[in-house]
Design a protein around this motif. Sequence first.
Motif, short mmCIF file in Angstrom:
data_model
loop_
_atom_site.label_atom_id
_atom_site.label_comp_id
_atom_site.label_asym_id
_atom_site.label_seq_id
_atom_site.Cartn_x
_atom_site.Cartn_y
_atom_site.Cartn_z
N TYR A 98 4.58 2.85 6.75
CA TYR A 98 4.52 1.52 6.13
C TYR A 98 5.94 1.01 5.85
CZ TYR A 98 2.59 -2.47 3.60
OH TYR A 98 2.28 -3.75 3.19
N MET A 134 0.83 -1.22 0.00
CA MET A 134 0.00 0.00 0.00
C MET A 134 0.87 1.26 0.00
SD MET A 134 -1.64 -0.16 3.82
CE MET A 134 -0.85 -1.07 5.14
N TYR A 188 6.21 -2.91 10.66
CA TYR A 188 6.37 -2.12 9.43
C TYR A 188 7.51 -1.11 9.61
CZ TYR A 188 1.66 -3.96 8.53
OH TYR A 188 0.57 -4.77 8.36
N VAL A 245 2.57 4.77 -1.77
CA VAL A 245 2.03 5.87 -2.59
C VAL A 245 2.31 5.61 -4.08
CG1 VAL A 245 4.10 7.31 -2.34
CG2 VAL A 245 1.90 8.40 -2.76
N GLY A 276 2.04 7.56 8.78
CA GLY A 276 1.92 6.29 8.05
C GLY A 276 3.17 6.00 7.25
N ASP A 282 -1.00 9.76 5.30
CA ASP A 282 -1.17 8.52 4.55
C ASP A 282 -1.38 7.35 5.51
OD1 ASP A 282 -1.33 6.86 2.38
OD2 ASP A 282 0.82 6.74 2.03
N HIS A 283 -2.14 7.60 6.60
CA HIS A 283 -2.35 6.52 7.57
C HIS A 283 -3.83 6.12 7.55
CE1 HIS A 283 -3.41 10.16 9.55
NE2 HIS A 283 -3.41 9.71 10.78
N SER A 298 -1.11 7.66 15.97
CA SER A 298 -0.89 9.07 15.60
C SER A 298 -1.49 10.08 16.58
CB SER A 298 -1.44 9.33 14.19
OG SER A 298 -2.80 8.95 14.10
N LEU A 332 -8.79 9.08 10.42
CA LEU A 332 -8.02 9.91 11.37
C LEU A 332 -7.46 11.18 10.74
CD1 LEU A 332 -5.96 7.27 13.43
CD2 LEU A 332 -7.96 8.57 14.18
N TYR A 379 8.33 3.42 1.35
CA TYR A 379 8.43 3.87 -0.04
C TYR A 379 8.35 5.41 -0.13
CZ TYR A 379 7.83 4.07 -5.10
OH TYR A 379 7.99 4.35 -6.44
N SER A 380 7.29 5.98 0.44
CA SER A 380 7.14 7.44 0.35
C SER A 380 8.26 8.15 1.12
CB SER A 380 5.78 7.88 0.89
OG SER A 380 5.55 7.34 2.18
N GLU A 409 4.57 5.79 12.64
CA GLU A 409 3.99 4.51 12.21
C GLU A 409 3.49 3.74 13.43
OE1 GLU A 409 3.20 2.74 9.36
OE2 GLU A 409 2.54 1.26 10.85
N LYS A 410 2.28 3.19 13.30
CA LYS A 410 1.70 2.46 14.43
C LYS A 410 2.35 1.09 14.62
CE LYS A 410 -2.80 1.32 16.24
NZ LYS A 410 -4.23 1.56 16.12
C1 LIG Z 1 -1.05 3.43 3.26
S1 LIG Z 1 0.13 2.91 4.42
C2 LIG Z 1 1.39 4.14 4.29
C3 LIG Z 1 2.15 4.05 2.99
C4 LIG Z 1 3.42 4.86 2.96
N1 LIG Z 1 3.18 6.25 3.29
C5 LIG Z 1 4.02 4.79 1.57
O1 LIG Z 1 3.51 5.46 0.66
O2 LIG Z 1 4.96 4.04 1.38
C6 LIG Z 1 -0.66 3.31 5.95
C7 LIG Z 1 0.19 3.07 7.18
O3 LIG Z 1 -0.41 3.75 8.28
C8 LIG Z 1 -0.23 3.00 9.44
N2 LIG Z 1 -1.23 3.42 10.43
C9 LIG Z 1 -2.53 3.07 10.53
N3 LIG Z 1 -3.12 3.69 11.57
C10 LIG Z 1 -2.17 4.46 12.13
C11 LIG Z 1 -2.16 5.34 13.25
N4 LIG Z 1 -3.25 5.55 13.98
N5 LIG Z 1 -1.03 5.97 13.55
C12 LIG Z 1 0.10 5.78 12.82
N6 LIG Z 1 0.16 4.94 11.75
C13 LIG Z 1 -0.96 4.30 11.42
C14 LIG Z 1 -0.40 1.56 8.97
O4 LIG Z 1 0.18 0.65 9.89
C15 LIG Z 1 0.30 1.61 7.61
O5 LIG Z 1 1.64 1.24 7.74
#
Ligand SMILES: C[S@@+](CC[C@H](N)C(=O)[O-])C[C@H]1O[C@@H](n2cnc3c(N)ncnc32)[C@H](O)[C@@H]1O
Length: 336
Positions: free
Chosen positions: A108, A80, A154, A82, A106, A203-204, A178, A208, A111-112, A149-150
Motif C-alpha cells: 500500500y 488501510m 500505490y 496497519v 501488500g 496484509d494483501h 502475489s 489469498l 506505512y507498515s 504490491e499489485k
Molecule cells: C491493507 S493494504 C496493505 C497495507 C500496508 N501493509 C500497511 O500496513 O501500510 C493491502 C494492499 O494489498 C494490495 N493487494 C491486493 N491484492 C494483491 C495481490 N494479489 N498481490 C499483491 N498485492 C495485493 C492492495 O493493492 C493494497 O495496497
Amino acid sequence: MVSAQDNARSNSKVAPPKYHEPVQGTVFHGDGREEALLKHLQSAPALSTAETANLSLQDRSQRVLDTIHEFGKGENRYLMSVGDTKGRQVESLIKERKPKLILELGTYVGYSGISFSRHLLAVHPDATYPGDWSESDSPEQRAGYISLEKSEVYATTARGAFELAGLGKVIKVLTGSSTPNLRTLREKLNMPKPLKFDMVFLDHLKPLYTIDIKVLEEEGLVGPGTVLVADNVVKPGNPAYLSWVRATPAQKREVLAKGPLKAQPPTTPNPSEDQWQDAFHEGPIEETRWVPDEAEGITANGDPGLVYSSEMLDGWDPYTGERDACEVSVCTGREE
Ligand SMILES: C[S@@+](CC[C@H](N)C(=O)[O-])C[C@H]1O[C@@H](n2cnc3c(N)ncnc32)[C@H](O)[C@@H]1O
C-alpha cells in the motif's frame, strides 16, 4: 505532531479515537488519495532534507509515519494501513526475533514497510541490503525488506515515502500479483535453497492469505524458524487462514486428501470473542480447499507437515476504532 490521544493508542488495551466510520462497502482507496498523499509528503516542511538531515533514522522514519497517519484522518482520506497499535506489537517482535529477511504481501502506501524495516539496520548492521545487492554478494549475507504490491500507483507512493524515511536502500518493492510472483520469487531474488524468509507479513487480499502461504511453504521460502504475521484476522476476519496455521499436520493432510473445491464455500462467520481460541480447528479448515480467481490459476497444497505455534495479538484499526488483530504464527518444526 502526535496527539496525546494518539499516543495512548500505543497501548493495545486503549481504544483509539474514531476518525472514520467503518469503511467496508464504501470507496476507501484508489480515488486519488494515494497520489495526493505522495504530494503531501514530498511538500511537507517537516520532511524536507534540511529538517531531517540531523535526525536519527528512527526519528526521521517516525516523522513520515506520523505525517501519513495525520493525512489519513482527513475526510475521504482513510488509509488501510496497519496503524500503530498493531504496528508497535510487530515492531517489538522484530526487535526480539531479529529477522534478517522479511517479506511483506501488500505494500500500500508504505506505512507498515517503514514501521517494520527501520529496525533491520539496527539489528543487522553488517548485512548487505537490497539497494546494494549485487551478483558477487553471498546470498546469506543479504538482509532486507521485500514488499510485494499489485498496484503500480500505490507502489510509487510507497517508494517515495521510503526515500523520505531514509529507508530506500533497505526495502525492495516488487509489483505484481502475489500468487504467481511468489512461485518465481526465489529465482528473482537469487535465494538459493535452503535460504528462506525469517518473517512474512501478510496484509494483501484476505482470501489469498491461505493459497499464498501454501505456495511459500512449497517453495521452501517459509519453514521452521519463520514467523508469519497476518493482519486483519478480526476485521474483516480470515477463518480459513487461521484454521491453516492452527491445524495439526494430520488435520491438514486429511483435508488435502479431499482435493480442491470448485466453488467458493459459504464462508464461516467470525466467531464470538469467547470462541476465538477454539474456533478454527474444525469447520473452516474445509475452506482452505478453495482457491479464489485472484490466484490466477495457481494451486498449491502447501507443506502440511509444518507445525505452527499461533496466537492473536489484539489491536485496533487506526482510524475507525474497530477491534482488529494480527495473528502471529511461529513455525516450530516439521512432522513427517
Ligand atoms: C491493507 S493494504 C496493505 C497495507 C500496508 N501493509 C500497511 O500496513 O501500510 C493491502 C494492499 O494489498 C494490495 N493487494 C491486493 N491484492 C494483491 C495481490 N494479489 N498481490 C499483491 N498485492 C495485493 C492492495 O493493492 C493494497 O495496497
